[in-house]
Design an enzyme around this catalytic site. Sequence first.
Site, mmCIF file in Angstrom:
data_model
loop_
_atom_site.group_PDB
_atom_site.id
_atom_site.type_symbol
_atom_site.label_atom_id
_atom_site.label_comp_id
_atom_site.label_asym_id
_atom_site.label_seq_id
_atom_site.Cartn_x
_atom_site.Cartn_y
_atom_site.Cartn_z
ATOM 1 N N TYR A 1 -1.187 -0.731 10.196
ATOM 2 C CA TYR A 1 -1.291 -1.116 9.048
ATOM 3 C C TYR A 1 -0.108 -0.992 8.125
ATOM 4 C CZ TYR A 1 -3.702 -1.374 4.274
ATOM 5 O OH TYR A 1 -3.821 -1.542 2.989
ATOM 6 N N SER B 1 0.849 -1.245 0.008
ATOM 7 C CA SER B 1 0.095 0.034 -0.030
ATOM 8 C C SER B 1 0.829 1.264 -0.087
ATOM 9 C CB SER B 1 -0.977 -0.102 1.229
ATOM 10 O OG SER B 1 -1.486 1.217 1.389
HETATM 11 P P1 NAP Z 1 -11.385 -5.850 0.647
HETATM 12 O O1 NAP Z 1 -12.214 -5.434 -0.448
HETATM 13 O O2 NAP Z 1 -11.510 -5.657 2.173
HETATM 14 O O3 NAP Z 1 -10.879 -7.613 0.381
HETATM 15 C C1 NAP Z 1 -10.003 -8.213 1.561
HETATM 16 C C2 NAP Z 1 -9.890 -9.591 0.976
HETATM 17 O O4 NAP Z 1 -9.052 -10.331 1.715
HETATM 18 C C3 NAP Z 1 -11.294 -10.587 0.845
HETATM 19 O O5 NAP Z 1 -11.265 -11.202 -0.510
HETATM 20 C C4 NAP Z 1 -11.083 -11.406 1.924
HETATM 21 O O6 NAP Z 1 -11.756 -12.591 2.132
HETATM 22 C C5 NAP Z 1 -9.581 -11.757 2.063
HETATM 23 N N1 NAP Z 1 -9.164 -11.943 3.297
HETATM 24 C C6 NAP Z 1 -9.089 -11.169 4.460
HETATM 25 N N2 NAP Z 1 -8.467 -11.982 5.230
HETATM 26 C C7 NAP Z 1 -7.939 -13.082 5.062
HETATM 27 C C8 NAP Z 1 -7.502 -14.313 5.433
HETATM 28 N N3 NAP Z 1 -7.015 -14.318 6.699
HETATM 29 N N4 NAP Z 1 -7.137 -15.210 4.658
HETATM 30 C C9 NAP Z 1 -7.644 -15.373 3.280
HETATM 31 N N5 NAP Z 1 -8.365 -14.233 2.638
HETATM 32 C C10 NAP Z 1 -8.528 -13.129 3.622
HETATM 33 O O7 NAP Z 1 -9.911 -5.414 0.337
HETATM 34 P P2 NAP Z 1 -9.363 -4.537 -0.796
HETATM 35 O O8 NAP Z 1 -9.426 -3.220 -0.489
HETATM 36 O O9 NAP Z 1 -9.513 -5.166 -2.300
HETATM 37 O O10 NAP Z 1 -7.670 -4.784 -0.583
HETATM 38 C C11 NAP Z 1 -6.854 -5.891 -1.215
HETATM 39 C C12 NAP Z 1 -5.397 -5.751 -0.673
HETATM 40 O O11 NAP Z 1 -5.055 -4.467 -1.255
HETATM 41 C C13 NAP Z 1 -5.162 -5.682 0.700
HETATM 42 O O12 NAP Z 1 -4.069 -6.349 1.052
HETATM 43 C C14 NAP Z 1 -5.141 -4.245 1.024
HETATM 44 O O13 NAP Z 1 -4.323 -3.882 2.045
HETATM 45 C C15 NAP Z 1 -4.493 -3.681 -0.108
HETATM 46 N N6 NAP Z 1 -4.700 -2.107 -0.585
HETATM 47 C C16 NAP Z 1 -5.980 -1.849 -0.698
HETATM 48 C C17 NAP Z 1 -6.157 -0.512 -0.913
HETATM 49 C C18 NAP Z 1 -7.631 0.154 -1.009
HETATM 50 O O14 NAP Z 1 -7.555 1.167 -1.142
HETATM 51 N N7 NAP Z 1 -8.525 -0.611 -1.089
HETATM 52 C C19 NAP Z 1 -5.015 0.339 -0.957
HETATM 53 C C20 NAP Z 1 -3.719 -0.343 -0.808
HETATM 54 C C21 NAP Z 1 -3.674 -1.573 -0.678
HETATM 55 P P3 NAP Z 1 -13.357 -12.693 2.557
HETATM 56 O O15 NAP Z 1 -14.081 -11.963 1.487
HETATM 57 O O16 NAP Z 1 -13.727 -14.217 2.793
HETATM 58 O O17 NAP Z 1 -13.521 -11.936 3.734
#
Ligand code: NAP
Length: 248
Positions: free
Chosen positions: A156, A143
């Site tokens: 985080y 991130s």
């Molecule tokens: P999200 O919509 O909250 O989705 C999170 C995903 O991770 C879901 O598929 C969830 O599965 C899965 N997950 C959580 N804990 C887990 C575990 N212990 N084992 C297996 N799967 C698990 O998140 P997102 O925004 O798409 O983010 C995806 C990645 O990008 C993350 O690493 C986040 O830190 C990073 N990121 C996001 C942003 C942003 O602005 N959104 C920015 C920078 C980086 P379930 O559906 O089964 O709960």
Amino acid sequence: MFDLSGRVALVTGASRGIGRATAVALASRGAWVAVNYATNAEAAGETLAAVRAAGGDGELLPFDVSDAAAVTAAVEGLVQRKGPLSIAVANAGVNIDGLLLRAQEEDFDRMLATNVKGTLFLAKAAVRSMMKARHGRIIAVSSVVGAMGNAGQSMYAASKSALVGMMRSIAREYGSRGVTANVVSPGFVETDMTAGMSDDARKKLIEMTPAGRIGRPDDVAAAVVYLASNEAGWVTGQVLGVNGGLRM
Ligand code: NAP
């Protein structure tokens, strides 16, 4: 370019958000995709349907990335069924905000377990298969906050900056075996994770972003496709920022 036909990919946290878009994008380039999730089977099923609608195929592969034995068993089973794992995307992540003075150890432990240990466990399981095949792409989703910091996100940010050193070390260990290890570092992306952001915070963020908008999951997925491709074979140990210019 970026043809992934015949490649087996695994995307963790692919039930929603960036992981879902990544699974679909890899499939649209020809990869067979294992769709991992933790608990949300219905959403993961929708991802698999989208993978198939994109002309690809795959399967659901639920496991908790923070459970080392579960990760190993899932990857070993996948390799037995489908052959060498070529592309491992460590995308699963959790974010629990909190000012430092209110930081809770259990929240920190949860983020470290999922974001850091989960990435290491996946990379370790994947690299066994990749070394033998002398080909592999390990991609960790970090991130922009890991590099810039953000008030309320010290825990985080720590969990996300850890991935850079981890991928660079893996890049050095396995580069000679045809395995690359890179980081994609998204800015703020429209997903469930950022759904709680206030209108004011969103407005300020857009003002600070040269591209003038919040990211979309597809923006990040395209970067993963590139790093997963044959064409990116000489790119390793890198951090690819996908953030509309928020950090440069
Ligand atoms: P999200 O919509 O909250 O989705 C999170 C995903 O991770 C879901 O598929 C969830 O599965 C899965 N997950 C959580 N804990 C887990 C575990 N212990 N084992 C297996 N799967 C698990 O998140 P997102 O925004 O798409 O983010 C995806 C990645 O990008 C993350 O690493 C986040 O830190 C990073 N990121 C996001 C942003 C942003 O602005 N959104 C920015 C920078 C980086 P379930 O559906 O089964 O709960």
